[in-house]
Write a protein that holds these residues in place. Sequence first.
Motif, mmCIF file in Angstrom:
data_model
loop_
_atom_site.group_PDB
_atom_site.id
_atom_site.type_symbol
_atom_site.label_atom_id
_atom_site.label_comp_id
_atom_site.label_asym_id
_atom_site.label_seq_id
_atom_site.Cartn_x
_atom_site.Cartn_y
_atom_site.Cartn_z
ATOM 1 N N LEU A 129 3.607 -11.181 72.705
ATOM 2 C CA LEU A 129 4.736 -11.974 72.557
ATOM 3 C C LEU A 129 6.101 -11.296 72.068
ATOM 4 O O LEU A 129 6.109 -10.150 71.478
ATOM 5 C CB LEU A 129 4.484 -13.304 71.803
ATOM 6 C CG LEU A 129 3.908 -13.027 70.113
ATOM 7 C CD1 LEU A 129 5.381 -12.671 69.427
ATOM 8 C CD2 LEU A 129 3.510 -14.145 69.736
ATOM 9 N N GLY A 130 7.440 -12.183 72.510
ATOM 10 C CA GLY A 130 8.547 -11.421 71.755
ATOM 11 C C GLY A 130 9.058 -12.642 70.861
ATOM 12 O O GLY A 130 8.857 -13.798 71.054
ATOM 13 N N VAL A 131 9.555 -12.127 69.739
ATOM 14 C CA VAL A 131 10.000 -13.237 68.701
ATOM 15 C C VAL A 131 11.446 -12.579 68.198
ATOM 16 O O VAL A 131 11.396 -11.565 68.064
ATOM 17 C CB VAL A 131 9.011 -13.875 67.640
ATOM 18 C CG1 VAL A 131 8.665 -12.258 66.841
ATOM 19 C CG2 VAL A 131 9.514 -14.628 66.727
ATOM 20 N N TYR A 132 12.326 -13.573 68.122
ATOM 21 C CA TYR A 132 13.570 -12.969 67.627
ATOM 22 C C TYR A 132 13.634 -12.788 66.304
ATOM 23 O O TYR A 132 12.892 -13.505 65.414
ATOM 24 C CB TYR A 132 14.788 -13.959 68.065
ATOM 25 C CG TYR A 132 14.935 -13.766 69.559
ATOM 26 C CD1 TYR A 132 15.384 -12.684 70.232
ATOM 27 C CD2 TYR A 132 14.729 -15.004 70.426
ATOM 28 C CE1 TYR A 132 15.445 -12.520 71.636
ATOM 29 C CE2 TYR A 132 14.666 -14.884 71.775
ATOM 30 C CZ TYR A 132 14.995 -13.591 72.272
ATOM 31 O OH TYR A 132 15.323 -13.608 73.816
ATOM 32 N N ASN A 133 14.465 -11.941 65.692
ATOM 33 C CA ASN A 133 14.207 -11.571 64.276
ATOM 34 C C ASN A 133 14.839 -12.675 63.091
ATOM 35 O O ASN A 133 14.168 -12.721 61.839
ATOM 36 C CB ASN A 133 14.974 -10.213 63.981
ATOM 37 C CG ASN A 133 16.632 -10.397 64.169
ATOM 38 O OD1 ASN A 133 16.982 -10.656 65.257
ATOM 39 N ND2 ASN A 133 17.296 -9.669 63.138
ATOM 40 N N HIS A 134 15.476 -13.248 63.852
ATOM 41 C CA HIS A 134 16.064 -14.755 62.747
ATOM 42 C C HIS A 134 15.111 -15.747 62.912
ATOM 43 O O HIS A 134 15.166 -16.618 61.957
ATOM 44 C CB HIS A 134 17.425 -15.298 63.562
ATOM 45 C CG HIS A 134 17.103 -15.894 65.042
ATOM 46 N ND1 HIS A 134 17.425 -15.046 65.927
ATOM 47 C CD2 HIS A 134 16.979 -17.100 65.177
ATOM 48 C CE1 HIS A 134 17.145 -15.805 66.979
ATOM 49 N NE2 HIS A 134 17.038 -16.823 66.620
ATOM 50 N N ASN A 135 14.042 -15.552 63.568
ATOM 51 C CA ASN A 135 12.835 -16.952 63.545
ATOM 52 C C ASN A 135 11.786 -16.317 62.525
ATOM 53 O O ASN A 135 10.637 -16.060 62.661
ATOM 54 C CB ASN A 135 12.214 -16.904 64.954
ATOM 55 C CG ASN A 135 11.164 -18.110 64.953
ATOM 56 O OD1 ASN A 135 11.014 -18.713 64.052
ATOM 57 N ND2 ASN A 135 10.891 -18.264 66.300
ATOM 58 N N GLU A 136 12.063 -16.315 61.260
ATOM 59 C CA GLU A 136 11.404 -16.021 60.297
ATOM 60 C C GLU A 136 9.857 -16.845 60.148
ATOM 61 O O GLU A 136 8.994 -16.072 59.982
ATOM 62 C CB GLU A 136 11.943 -15.960 58.933
ATOM 63 C CG GLU A 136 12.983 -14.920 58.870
ATOM 64 C CD GLU A 136 13.922 -15.015 57.521
ATOM 65 O OE1 GLU A 136 13.527 -15.813 56.608
ATOM 66 O OE2 GLU A 136 14.889 -14.417 57.346
ATOM 67 N N ARG A 137 10.009 -18.123 60.535
ATOM 68 C CA ARG A 137 9.045 -18.969 60.299
ATOM 69 C C ARG A 137 7.947 -18.375 61.573
ATOM 70 O O ARG A 137 6.787 -18.512 61.127
ATOM 71 C CB ARG A 137 9.456 -20.482 60.531
ATOM 72 C CG ARG A 137 8.493 -21.489 60.577
ATOM 73 C CD ARG A 137 8.770 -23.071 60.602
ATOM 74 N NE ARG A 137 9.924 -23.200 61.898
ATOM 75 C CZ ARG A 137 10.819 -23.453 61.684
ATOM 76 N NH1 ARG A 137 11.644 -23.698 60.465
ATOM 77 N NH2 ARG A 137 11.684 -23.655 62.798
ATOM 78 N N GLY A 138 8.368 -18.363 62.676
ATOM 79 C CA GLY A 138 7.766 -17.897 63.805
ATOM 80 C C GLY A 138 6.948 -16.697 63.606
ATOM 81 O O GLY A 138 5.606 -16.372 63.617
ATOM 82 N N ILE A 139 7.708 -15.659 62.989
ATOM 83 C CA ILE A 139 7.197 -14.420 62.583
ATOM 84 C C ILE A 139 5.876 -14.414 61.540
ATOM 85 O O ILE A 139 4.950 -13.783 61.763
ATOM 86 C CB ILE A 139 8.208 -13.343 62.228
ATOM 87 C CG1 ILE A 139 9.067 -13.186 63.131
ATOM 88 C CG2 ILE A 139 7.551 -11.740 61.487
ATOM 89 C CD1 ILE A 139 10.746 -12.148 62.628
ATOM 90 N N HIS A 140 6.263 -15.354 60.714
ATOM 91 C CA HIS A 140 5.228 -15.471 59.671
ATOM 92 C C HIS A 140 3.856 -16.102 60.225
ATOM 93 O O HIS A 140 2.862 -15.518 59.839
ATOM 94 C CB HIS A 140 5.758 -16.598 58.453
ATOM 95 C CG HIS A 140 4.490 -16.998 57.565
ATOM 96 N ND1 HIS A 140 4.295 -16.451 56.523
ATOM 97 C CD2 HIS A 140 3.938 -18.264 57.602
ATOM 98 C CE1 HIS A 140 3.289 -16.919 55.944
ATOM 99 N NE2 HIS A 140 2.898 -18.110 56.532
ATOM 100 N N VAL A 141 4.042 -17.023 61.214
ATOM 101 C CA VAL A 141 2.793 -17.859 61.797
ATOM 102 C C VAL A 141 2.150 -16.508 62.663
ATOM 103 O O VAL A 141 0.733 -16.552 62.770
ATOM 104 C CB VAL A 141 3.441 -18.953 62.617
ATOM 105 C CG1 VAL A 141 2.252 -19.344 63.545
ATOM 106 C CG2 VAL A 141 3.820 -20.090 61.790
#
Length: 189
Positions: A129-141
């Motif tokens: 997956l790709g996740v944008y660096n401002h999406n801290e909640r997504g990165i945590h999950v």
Amino acid sequence: MSIKYIKGKKVYLRPYETEKDKEMLYRATFIEESNLFTGTTKPFTRKKIEQYVDKVMAGDDTRIDFVIVRHEDDEPVGEVVLNEISNRNANIRIALFDTQYFNKGYGTEAMQLMLNFGFGNLQLHRIELGVYNHNERGIHVYKKLGFKKEGVLRDYLFYNHRYYDLILMSILEDEYRELYLNGRFTKQK
């Protein structure tokens, strides 16, 4: 009543099936916070959304799209998609359709159900997956689900006068199975 294709505790996953799904997806394109998380920069017409959903419903061997639906009231709250399926690899993406559905565990459970489906039913080896660096909640999950950071595409997204990095993450089948078999995730019913 919808077909509950993959069941979890809070949500179930089902294919796109109704005109209501098209309307829900169209309305979701106007949620600014969701657009920022997904990197959506272009507006969509109702017709484009209808064509997209019709194409998804027609089927495509390189992708599997599911609507995320709450058990409590059969309300669709988002979508989770395995796409670019090839050579036992796939990309995964998820979107919740309204901020009222954030922070309730729906996305986390939907991702876990889709990982289980991908590694168990589809016999995938790698899901990325790709996740944008401002999406801290997504990165945590994603980290909680076992994804590992592979790299960063710097200044990948330009959105509202700012640049954002795209973080690339993946999980392999043996990493997922270790978490799953050790009870970190609940098994499907």
